[in-house]
Structure formats: C-alpha cells, structure tokens
Design a protein around this motif. Structure first.
Motif, PDB file in Angstrom:
ATOM      1  N   MET A   1       0.836  -1.194   0.000  1.00 38.32           N
ATOM      2  CA  MET A   1       0.000   0.000   0.000  1.00 38.32           C
ATOM      3  C   MET A   1       0.876   1.251   0.000  1.00 38.32           C
ATOM      4  O   MET A   1       1.975   1.234   0.534  1.00 38.32           O
ATOM      5  N   ALA A   2       0.352   2.304  -0.578  1.00 38.17           N
ATOM      6  CA  ALA A   2       1.041   3.594  -0.554  1.00 38.17           C
ATOM      7  C   ALA A   2       0.028   4.686  -0.848  1.00 38.17           C
ATOM      8  O   ALA A   2      -0.949   4.479  -1.582  1.00 38.17           O
ATOM      9  N   VAL A   3       0.257   5.843  -0.284  1.00 40.55           N
ATOM     10  CA  VAL A   3      -0.644   6.974  -0.495  1.00 40.55           C
ATOM     11  C   VAL A   3      -0.387   7.576  -1.876  1.00 40.55           C
ATOM     12  O   VAL A   3       0.761   7.830  -2.249  1.00 40.55           O
ATOM     13  N   THR A   4      -1.459   7.791  -2.626  1.00 42.17           N
ATOM     14  CA  THR A   4      -1.345   8.419  -3.943  1.00 42.17           C
ATOM     15  C   THR A   4      -2.120   9.730  -4.034  1.00 42.17           C
ATOM     16  O   THR A   4      -1.971  10.469  -4.998  1.00 42.17           O
ATOM     17  N   ARG A   5      -2.935  10.029  -3.025  1.00 48.16           N
ATOM     18  CA  ARG A   5      -3.726  11.259  -3.025  1.00 48.16           C
ATOM     19  C   ARG A   5      -3.841  11.789  -1.613  1.00 48.16           C
ATOM     20  O   ARG A   5      -4.265  11.064  -0.704  1.00 48.16           O
ATOM     21  N   LEU A   6      -3.449  13.034  -1.425  1.00 48.35           N
ATOM     22  CA  LEU A   6      -3.541  13.693  -0.128  1.00 48.35           C
ATOM     23  C   LEU A   6      -4.480  14.885  -0.226  1.00 48.35           C
ATOM     24  O   LEU A   6      -4.295  15.760  -1.076  1.00 48.35           O
ATOM     25  N   LEU A   7      -5.474  14.928   0.646  1.00 53.22           N
ATOM     26  CA  LEU A   7      -6.413  16.037   0.726  1.00 53.22           C
ATOM     27  C   LEU A   7      -6.135  16.761   2.045  1.00 53.22           C
ATOM     28  O   LEU A   7      -6.470  16.266   3.115  1.00 53.22           O
ATOM     29  N   ALA A 161      -4.533   4.412  -0.401  1.00 51.08           N
ATOM     30  CA  ALA A 161      -4.392   5.378  -1.490  1.00 51.08           C
ATOM     31  C   ALA A 161      -4.805   6.802  -1.159  1.00 51.08           C
ATOM     32  O   ALA A 161      -4.043   7.748  -1.387  1.00 51.08           O
ATOM     33  N   THR A 162      -6.019   7.000  -0.651  1.00 50.87           N
ATOM     34  CA  THR A 162      -6.558   8.352  -0.468  1.00 50.87           C
ATOM     35  C   THR A 162      -6.630   8.696   1.012  1.00 50.87           C
ATOM     36  O   THR A 162      -7.300   8.012   1.779  1.00 50.87           O
ATOM     37  N   VAL A 163      -5.946   9.771   1.384  1.00 52.19           N
ATOM     38  CA  VAL A 163      -5.889  10.175   2.789  1.00 52.19           C
ATOM     39  C   VAL A 163      -6.351  11.623   2.916  1.00 52.19           C
ATOM     40  O   VAL A 163      -5.946  12.489   2.137  1.00 52.19           O
ATOM     41  N   LEU A 164      -7.202  11.885   3.897  1.00 54.00           N
ATOM     42  CA  LEU A 164      -7.658  13.234   4.212  1.00 54.00           C
ATOM     43  C   LEU A 164      -6.969  13.667   5.501  1.00 54.00           C
ATOM     44  O   LEU A 164      -6.997  12.941   6.501  1.00 54.00           O
ATOM     45  N   VAL A 165      -6.331  14.841   5.464  1.00 56.03           N
ATOM     46  CA  VAL A 165      -5.555  15.354   6.583  1.00 56.03           C
ATOM     47  C   VAL A 165      -6.185  16.650   7.084  1.00 56.03           C
ATOM     48  O   VAL A 165      -6.483  17.542   6.290  1.00 56.03           O
ATOM     49  N   VAL A 166      -6.396  16.767   8.382  1.00 59.20           N
ATOM     50  CA  VAL A 166      -6.871  18.024   8.965  1.00 59.20           C
ATOM     51  C   VAL A 166      -5.801  18.535   9.918  1.00 59.20           C
ATOM     52  O   VAL A 166      -5.463  17.869  10.904  1.00 59.20           O
ATOM     53  N   ALA A 167      -5.265  19.703   9.600  1.00 61.88           N
ATOM     54  CA  ALA A 167      -4.156  20.237  10.396  1.00 61.88           C
ATOM     55  C   ALA A 167      -4.180  21.760  10.360  1.00 61.88           C
ATOM     56  O   ALA A 167      -5.260  22.366  10.369  1.00 61.88           O
ATOM     57  N   HIS A 168      -3.023  22.383  10.259  1.00 59.23           N
ATOM     58  CA  HIS A 168      -2.862  23.818  10.459  1.00 59.23           C
ATOM     59  C   HIS A 168      -2.147  24.456   9.267  1.00 59.23           C
ATOM     60  O   HIS A 168      -1.516  23.778   8.458  1.00 59.23           O
TER      61      HIS A 168
END
Length: 241
Positions: A1-7, A161-168
């Motif tokens: 597995m590997a991340v291909t999309r970062l939101l 693949a698809t990860v949603l990130v909530v940060a600053h």
C-alpha cells in the motif's frame, strides 16, 4: 500500500483566530485568550465551515481510505463535523507531529507585542529569516519540517491510497515544501503570495514524476454551502492559528 492522493484541510476558523485578528486590529500587544493552544475550539463560523465540508466529503469521486488529524481540538472538531459528527473511526490517526507550530515566548503576542516585549527576537527573525528563526521555547519552520519528514516517512508507504488530513496553516505549507521538494526560497516566495484559508482544501497527487499540486486552498465548497470564507493567516510568528 502507498498513499497516492492527499487532501489537506486547514481547520475551520478558531476562537484563537478571532482573538488574534481582533488584537492586531486594535493594536493590542497581547492576544486575549485564556485557553492553551491545544484546547482552542472552533468559533461559531468555524463550526459552520466544518459542517460545510461534509457535502464536499460526500461528493468525492473516490472514498477516503484513512484520516490523519492534528491532536489539537480545533482540528479534531473540524474532522468530526466534516464527517457528520461521527466519532473517530479505526481509520483515523491522531498524531502530535501534525500539531501547529509552537511559538514559545512569542505565543499570544501581536506584532506590536513582540516589538515592545521582545525586540531582540524581532531583530533575530529579520537576520535568520522565517524558515530558520526559532523563538526561545518554540519552533522554527525547519523544526516543523523535521517532524513532518518523520511522519511522512512512516505513513506514506504504509497507508492506503486516499488520505484526508486536517491540520494547520504551517503544517500544510510545509507539507508542500517537503513533498514538492521546494527550496527555502521557493517556499518563502509561495507563502508570501498564498494563504491557507480556514476549512480550505489543498490536493496533492502522486505521479510517476513525484507529487504534484492539483489544488491549493480551495474554498468552493464553502461558497456552495453558504458558509463564510475567512482568511486568518497563520504565516507570521505572532499569529495564533
């Protein structure tokens, strides 16, 4: 597995954003905020912005496989409201390396406050530049970059693949610096002309040539839901993101 999309999503407007903007506007030296940074909540506008994210999440062309979120309350509130008030799922990773930049002795000071109370730090910042200036007890952008490199080296190959990130604000800016392999000069030039707006979406996609920036600080989803669009810059040392 590997991340291909970062939101990458900045949290909605916080009570800290409101207090910092009010202090700068009135010329006060100190931001009136009793809560420690990690416990600052969303403002009423910020809650509306976070709720407006829900329709956008539901409309994504591919499901989100995993969620990464800063442990700070305003980020966790944003994610919860964007998911319809649901509790964190097993697919949610809360990691302190995604927390906001720490300002040390400059925390809760406005531009005027820094000049009056710590003029030596204003001088040091001008000499060292934004990227490398570390306030006593705080962090530089370079310090935040180091923890992001640690986090990405651990998660990008291990997550789906698809990860949603909530940060600053600073975290999102420095994620671009790391993943797009910017130079210090390129980052500072970009940051001088761009602001990560509250509850905005920045999208990165991994291609054969590396990470590519598809969208930066989009707030179309807020406009579509009738939510206020706010721009509280967390770019300066004295800002409270």
């Amino acid at each position: 597995m590997a991340v291909t999309r970062l939101l990458l999503i900045r949290h909605g407007e916080s009570e800290g954003n409101v207090a910092a903007s009010a202090a700068e506007r009135t010329g006060a030296p100190v931001i009136e905020l009793d809560t420690r940074d990690a416990d600052v909540e969303l403002s009423p506008v910020g809650r509306e912005q976070a709720e407006a994210l829900r329709a956008w999440v539901d409309s994504l062309d591919a499901p989100v496989d995993e969620y990464w979120v800063s442990p700070y309350l305003r980020a966790r509130q944003t994610l919860s409201l964007a998911l319809g008030g649901q509790p964190a799922s097993p697919r949610t990773i809360v990691d302190e390396r995604l927390r906001d930049r720490e300002l040390g002795i400059l925390d809760l000071l406005t531009t005027r406050g820094v000049q009056e109370l710590h003029p030596e730090e204003a001088t040091r910042r001008r000499h060292l530049g934004k990227f490398f200036h570390r306030p006593p007890g705080g962090e530089s952008w370079a310090d935040v970059t180091l923890r992001l490199r640690s986090f990405f080296s651990e998660r990008l190959e291990a997550s789906p693949a698809t990860v949603l990130v909530v940060a600053h604000d600073a975290v999102i800016m420095l994620a671009l610096y790391v993943l797009l392999e910017m130079s210090e000069a390129e980052l500072l030039a970009f940051a001088s002309e761009h602001t990560v707006r509250n509850a905005s979406v920045t999208e990165l996609v991994h291609t054969d040539d590396g990470w590519k920036l598809m969208t930066f600080s989009s707030v179309e989803h807020l406009a579509a839901e009738g939510a206020d669009i706010t721009t509280h810059s967390g770019d300066d040392d004295v800002a409270h993101d």
